[in-house]
Design a protein around this motif. Sequence first.
Motif, mmCIF file in Angstrom:
data_model
loop_
_atom_site.group_PDB
_atom_site.id
_atom_site.type_symbol
_atom_site.label_atom_id
_atom_site.label_comp_id
_atom_site.label_asym_id
_atom_site.label_seq_id
_atom_site.Cartn_x
_atom_site.Cartn_y
_atom_site.Cartn_z
ATOM 1 N N ARG A 116 7.125 77.987 57.846
ATOM 2 C CA ARG A 116 8.441 77.817 57.233
ATOM 3 C C ARG A 116 8.739 76.329 57.043
ATOM 4 O O ARG A 116 9.130 75.883 55.966
ATOM 5 N N ALA A 117 8.524 75.562 58.112
ATOM 6 C CA ALA A 117 8.813 74.126 58.045
ATOM 7 C C ALA A 117 7.958 73.443 56.979
ATOM 8 O O ALA A 117 8.457 72.646 56.179
ATOM 9 N N ALA A 118 6.669 73.779 56.948
ATOM 10 C CA ALA A 118 5.764 73.131 55.995
ATOM 11 C C ALA A 118 6.164 73.457 54.558
ATOM 12 O O ALA A 118 6.234 72.577 53.691
ATOM 13 N N LEU A 119 6.459 74.720 54.320
ATOM 14 C CA LEU A 119 6.809 75.153 52.970
ATOM 15 C C LEU A 119 8.110 74.507 52.497
ATOM 16 O O LEU A 119 8.205 73.982 51.385
ATOM 17 N N VAL A 120 9.116 74.554 53.362
ATOM 18 C CA VAL A 120 10.420 73.993 52.999
ATOM 19 C C VAL A 120 10.310 72.489 52.740
ATOM 20 O O VAL A 120 10.919 71.960 51.810
ATOM 21 N N MET A 121 9.542 71.836 53.562
ATOM 22 C CA MET A 121 9.394 70.387 53.457
ATOM 23 C C MET A 121 8.920 69.963 52.062
ATOM 24 O O MET A 121 9.421 69.009 51.495
ATOM 25 N N VAL A 122 7.965 70.685 51.497
ATOM 26 C CA VAL A 122 7.484 70.301 50.163
ATOM 27 C C VAL A 122 8.229 71.023 49.043
ATOM 28 O O VAL A 122 8.554 70.412 48.023
ATOM 29 N N ALA A 123 8.526 72.319 49.241
ATOM 30 C CA ALA A 123 9.086 73.099 48.127
ATOM 31 C C ALA A 123 10.567 72.828 47.899
ATOM 32 O O ALA A 123 11.036 72.868 46.760
ATOM 33 N N ILE A 124 11.321 72.568 48.961
ATOM 34 C CA ILE A 124 12.756 72.308 48.788
ATOM 35 C C ILE A 124 13.061 70.828 48.944
ATOM 36 O O ILE A 124 13.754 70.237 48.120
ATOM 37 N N GLU A 125 12.533 70.230 49.997
ATOM 38 C CA GLU A 125 12.902 68.845 50.279
ATOM 39 C C GLU A 125 12.119 67.835 49.444
ATOM 40 O O GLU A 125 12.481 66.660 49.386
ATOM 41 N N GLY A 126 11.042 68.282 48.814
ATOM 42 C CA GLY A 126 10.339 67.418 47.865
ATOM 43 C C GLY A 126 9.494 66.314 48.478
ATOM 44 O O GLY A 126 9.195 65.321 47.825
ATOM 45 N N PHE A 127 9.088 66.486 49.734
ATOM 46 C CA PHE A 127 8.188 65.493 50.319
ATOM 47 C C PHE A 127 6.766 65.708 49.786
ATOM 48 O O PHE A 127 6.391 66.831 49.438
ATOM 49 N N SER A 128 5.990 64.627 49.719
ATOM 50 C CA SER A 128 4.579 64.753 49.341
ATOM 51 C C SER A 128 3.826 65.345 50.524
ATOM 52 O O SER A 128 4.345 65.371 51.645
ATOM 53 N N TYR A 129 2.592 65.801 50.272
ATOM 54 C CA TYR A 129 1.784 66.343 51.368
ATOM 55 C C TYR A 129 1.617 65.290 52.479
ATOM 56 O O TYR A 129 1.705 65.603 53.655
ATOM 57 N N ALA A 130 1.366 64.051 52.053
ATOM 58 C CA ALA A 130 1.137 63.003 53.047
ATOM 59 C C ALA A 130 2.385 62.785 53.899
ATOM 60 O O ALA A 130 2.305 62.684 55.128
ATOM 61 N N GLU A 131 3.542 62.736 53.233
ATOM 62 C CA GLU A 131 4.790 62.534 53.984
ATOM 63 C C GLU A 131 5.067 63.710 54.915
ATOM 64 O O GLU A 131 5.427 63.531 56.090
ATOM 65 N N ALA A 132 4.928 64.929 54.370
ATOM 66 C CA ALA A 132 5.222 66.121 55.173
ATOM 67 C C ALA A 132 4.273 66.214 56.366
ATOM 68 O O ALA A 132 4.692 66.531 57.478
ATOM 69 N N ALA A 133 2.987 65.925 56.148
ATOM 70 C CA ALA A 133 2.012 65.992 57.243
ATOM 71 C C ALA A 133 2.394 64.988 58.332
ATOM 72 O O ALA A 133 2.315 65.267 59.522
#
Lengths: 172, 263
Positions: A116-133
Amino acid sequence: MNEKKAAILGEIPRLRRYARSLLRDRDSADDLVQDCLERALVRLDNWQTGESPRRWLFTIMHHLFIDQMRKVNRRGEAQMLPLEAGEAQAAPAEQVESIASREIIDALQAISPDRRAALVMVAIEGFSYAEAANILGVPAGTLMSRIARGREELRSLLDDSARRRSIRVVEK
Amino acid sequence: MTRRDFSERDIHMALDGELPGEERMAYDSWLETNPEMKARSVRYIADRAALRAAFAGVMDEPVPARLRQALLGEATVKAAAWRSRWWLSAAAAVVLVAGGLAGYVAGIDGVGRGDGADDQLAEQAIAAHVIYAAEKRHAVEVPASDKDHLQTWLSNRVGLKLVAPDLAAEGFQLVGGRLLPAGHGKAAMLLYEDAKGERISLFVTAESADKAKGTYMAEKDGPEAVYWLDKGYGCAVVGSLPRERLAAVAKSAYGQLLAGLAS
């Protein structure tokens, strides 16, 4: 009031949105944001002025969320609510949700907190993979597999609830 | 250039903006020849749109007072607010009587009420004042030298006919103004400064269903707000002036704002 606090104040709406997607209940979500703000204040010196507070705050909040999930697990409470239970929860009165929104919010709650956290981070919050990781403290490969599995799980949960809805219609 | 094979993994990367730009065309043509993958991509895009829509409303919600307090260290708000409100109702009554604002008959019903629209307006006004009045170079978006534009712009955005009050008689000159979020709508903030550099701000919003008036202090020894709410607009004057002076400034500002609204 200093610049740092002013900048943090501006991030509160995003922090609340992220918290709300992690925890369905509005008060619990705001509790998480409040814990995050309190911890951020204690560590204000760790954050350099000029740098966006967003990543810093999201990192703090994510750690708090994970801690909370661990505690819940230790207490032996169900970590994943089945969809039916989610549907039974009344939406807060002031919150007007369409059926589509309610279904997707319920489905999101039903997938594992990590996905949930990973998906929301990129799909809603718009972070890049590098930022989200970076924020979630996992390797990029792990992040990607969480996103892929999260999306697939979400899709199948939505299909299930759509199927149940059509069955209810037929039964009427 | 070698043409690599794409897989489901690339659907996620493309969706999340992680696919290198030079691979995009090859990816798109791969998708066109794989109906199953194409359908999956379309579905994920739709689910993402639904997810974003489901949470979009949160961004427009006003920041709960308890979160602002947690950040700004206003833990003693409740007690302080009660004391100051107590005083202020009396002061506001004096202001209104002295001002002879006939027709304003809301009474002193701001006193002793719980967290209402009046608190929220006053808290927003104080938070804005605390942030922006402290800024030396970036206190305003539009300076007083561009006053006509400032008034037109803020009036259009807020949805009220806004005339910046002339507070020269009270010793204050307009510095400028800015647009701010307030509740579900927008607010105009006008900043004034006296010869000693003391600043006050006017916070005006078109959002209000209540009638109330009073004074409010979010933090002991912090700036104080004198506010009025009526149907269709709300106004707060915020500053750290002695009470009599703040009351006099607020009276003048409010009278002129009302006259401006009606003009």
